[in-house]
Design a protein around this motif. Structure first.
Motif, PDB file in Angstrom:
ATOM      1  N   ASN A 128       0.831  -1.215   0.000  1.00 34.47           N
ATOM      2  CA  ASN A 128       0.000   0.000   0.000  1.00 34.47           C
ATOM      3  C   ASN A 128       0.864   1.263   0.000  1.00 34.47           C
ATOM      4  O   ASN A 128       0.502   2.264  -0.621  1.00 34.47           O
ATOM      5  N   LYS A 172      -8.316   3.849   9.550  1.00 32.59           N
ATOM      6  CA  LYS A 172      -7.150   3.614   8.677  1.00 32.59           C
ATOM      7  C   LYS A 172      -6.992   2.135   8.316  1.00 32.59           C
ATOM      8  O   LYS A 172      -5.888   1.628   8.133  1.00 32.59           O
ATOM      9  N   ASP A 215      -4.616  10.525   5.522  1.00 31.08           N
ATOM     10  CA  ASP A 215      -5.866  10.114   6.163  1.00 31.08           C
ATOM     11  C   ASP A 215      -7.004  10.055   5.137  1.00 31.08           C
ATOM     12  O   ASP A 215      -7.781   9.105   5.103  1.00 31.08           O
ATOM     13  N   SER A 216      -7.060  11.062   4.263  1.00 31.56           N
ATOM     14  CA  SER A 216      -8.160  11.086   3.294  1.00 31.56           C
ATOM     15  C   SER A 216      -7.946  10.042   2.199  1.00 31.56           C
ATOM     16  O   SER A 216      -8.898   9.468   1.673  1.00 31.56           O
ATOM     17  N   LEU A 217      -6.687   9.778   1.865  1.00 35.50           N
ATOM     18  CA  LEU A 217      -6.387   8.738   0.874  1.00 35.50           C
ATOM     19  C   LEU A 217      -6.878   7.379   1.386  1.00 35.50           C
ATOM     20  O   LEU A 217      -7.373   6.547   0.633  1.00 35.50           O
ATOM     21  N   ASP A 218      -6.736   7.174   2.684  1.00 36.78           N
ATOM     22  CA  ASP A 218      -7.237   5.928   3.283  1.00 36.78           C
ATOM     23  C   ASP A 218      -8.761   5.920   3.265  1.00 36.78           C
ATOM     24  O   ASP A 218      -9.382   4.964   2.819  1.00 36.78           O
ATOM     25  N   GLY A 219      -9.344   6.997   3.765  1.00 33.81           N
ATOM     26  CA  GLY A 219     -10.786   7.168   3.683  1.00 33.81           C
ATOM     27  C   GLY A 219     -11.616   6.444   4.721  1.00 33.81           C
ATOM     28  O   GLY A 219     -12.803   6.725   4.871  1.00 33.81           O
ATOM     29  N   SER A 220     -11.050   5.516   5.455  1.00 26.63           N
ATOM     30  CA  SER A 220     -11.837   4.815   6.487  1.00 26.63           C
ATOM     31  C   SER A 220     -11.695   5.541   7.821  1.00 26.63           C
ATOM     32  O   SER A 220     -10.839   6.404   7.987  1.00 26.63           O
ATOM     33  N   ALA A 221     -12.525   5.155   8.783  1.00 28.27           N
ATOM     34  CA  ALA A 221     -12.489   5.827  10.085  1.00 28.27           C
ATOM     35  C   ALA A 221     -11.286   5.383  10.913  1.00 28.27           C
ATOM     36  O   ALA A 221     -10.811   6.121  11.778  1.00 28.27           O
ATOM     37  N   ARG A 275      -8.100   0.679   5.567  1.00 31.20           N
ATOM     38  CA  ARG A 275      -7.957   0.377   4.142  1.00 31.20           C
ATOM     39  C   ARG A 275      -6.469   0.248   3.779  1.00 31.20           C
ATOM     40  O   ARG A 275      -6.031  -0.781   3.282  1.00 31.20           O
TER      41      ARG A 275
END
Ligand code: PGA
Ligand code: ZN
Length: 435
Positions: free
Chosen positions: A67, A103, A95-101, A105
């Motif tokens: 990743n 992390k 954080d936004s690239l991951d997008g989950s609450a 993903r």
């Protein structure tokens, strides 16, 4: 500007795989190694493991590594961030690239490795030490405060094979005047403790647990605290240390019954009620110089926390309870559950979010205790972080095992560097007022 980002799978102090990141800018190559817990809380950011039973018993981190290499590296490099000015933006982007609450993903282990390496690159680009770079990020004042090292010298809980339910017994050299003396006293007591353990339990009892503390065959907190007091006194350091405990109580809570099992490692239950556990702590506090207890109760047993907090004046630190997470801190403030944050970078997954958790804690009148993990590496980032945030105390295990002493040695380097630059105008050792 970031030129390359490359992650690899390496080993941590337990021999488990972990993520290494190497990030290149015009200023050089900057590396990080990610730590990993054993007594993990349910509210921590997600550590991505491969779950492939044929490799490393399922603990591989190649998905997190990939990743970094395949998702994070191209996306982050394309944004042309400048590490010297953009750490907060880099962390928000990750954080936004991951997008989950949580992390889950990309993996908090993937994200944190990049965040730490980017901070190191930022410091180098400005030509300042990491602690100074982080201090500016946190907008903290000077002089620098060198943290009291809380040496974890007896290991229990899930960090050792003995039947001791509480996880950590720490000694804090609060009466020292400098970091150098603090580390010396800690090491002296540690050496003495080895002798005391050997005399009482035999040579086989001098093996160490995950964090470098001894793991003698004891089950009772009283017995451990007697050992500590004996070692301190034998060294002529009477009155110079305070003690601390990390009970890590989530590990021995039985939520269905609302009780704690102090025999959870022996196979023979030793059930205590919440009230009895509270009384046990209060008894220990009156008999020994205990100034700090971490995770005295489980991560969801809010009432016990609040009641204990009301009944005692010592520092009550939330680890699993808070998970270095601002939302959990808010709830804990509202419920008056504790008065200090345990700060662990990988519980939240970026340097910026961890610093924001510290700020929120300070804003609420709490103290902040910087921490390693039981699965550590030779990365010494947290030493600089504790100095930068003026947290006044830090725990990095025993004065033993490379992955622990690397943090204490780094603090000694920082002290030496600051003393040569201007002594007490630049820095002082936190001492007894560490909170
Ligand atoms: P962990 O232990 O890293 O295994 O979670 C450290 C702690 O509980 O403070
Ligand atoms: Zn803990």
């Amino acid at each position: 500007m970031i030129r390359t980002i490359h992650a690899s799978q390496r080993l941590d102090s337990r021999g488990h795989p972990t993520v290494q990141v190497r990030l290149t800018t015009s200023a050089g190559v900057f590396a990080s190694l990610v730590p990993s817990g054993a007594s993990k809380g349910a509210y921590e950011a997600h550590e991505l493991r491969d779950q492939n039973p044929h490799e490393f018993h399922g603990l591989g981190v190649l998905r997190a590594v990939n990743n970094v290499n395949d998702v994070i590296a191209p996306a982050l490099i394309a944004r042309n961030f400048d590490c010297s000015t953009d750490l907060a933006r880099i962390d928000a982007f990750l954080d936004s690239l991951d997008g989950s609450a949580d992390k889950s993903r990309l993996g908090a282990n993937a994200i944190l490795g990049v965040s730490m390496a980017a901070a190191r690159a930022g410091a180098a680009e400005l030509g300042v030490p990491l602690y100074e770079f982080l201090r500016r990020q946190a907008e903290a004042i000077r002089p620098y405060i060198l943290p009291v090292p809380f040496f974890n010298v007896v290991n229990g809980g899930v960090h050792a094979g003995n039947t001791l339910p509480f996880q950590e017994f720490m000694i804090a050299p609060v009466a020292a005047q400098t970091m150098q003396v603090a580390v010396q006293w800690g090491a002296e007591v540690y050496m003495e403790l080895k002798k005391v353990v050997k005399e009482r339990y035999g040579g086989q009892a001098t093996g160490v647990g995950d964090e470098g503390g001894f793991a003698p065959p004891v089950s009772e907190a009283h017995e451990v605290l007697e050992l500590l007091a004996t070692a301190v006194n034998n060294c002529g350091h009477t009155g110079k240390f305070e003690f601390a405990i990390d009970a890590a109580a989530t590990e021995f809570y039985r939520p269905e019954e609302g009780v704690y099992d102090l025999g959870f490692k022996s196979g023979r239950p030793r059930i205590v009620s919440k009230e009895s556990l509270r009384e046990l702590y209060k008894d220990l506090i009156t008999k020994y110089p205990i100034r700090l207890i971490e995770d005295p109760f489980a991560q969801d047993d809010w009432d016990s926390w609040a009641q204990f907090h009301e009944e005692t004046k010592i520092e009550i630190v939330g680890d699993d309870l808070l998970a270095t997470n601002i939302e959990r801190i808010k709830v804990a403030v509202e419920k008056k559950a504790c008065n200090a944050l345990l700060l662990k970078l990988n519980q939240i997954g970026t340097v910026t979010e961890a610093m924001n958790a510290a700020k929120s804690s300070f804003d609420n009148g709490w103290s902040v205790f910087v921490s390693h993990r039981s699965g550590e590496t030779t990365d010494d980032f947290i030493a600089d972080l504790a100095v930068a945030l003026r947290t006044g105390h830090l725990k990095a295990g025993a004065p033993c095992r490379g992955e622990r002493v690397v943090k204490y040695n780094r603090l000694l380097d920082i002290e030496e560097e600051l003393h040569s630059q201007g002594g007490l105008t630049m820095t002082h050792y936190a001492g007894a007022k560490y909170r």
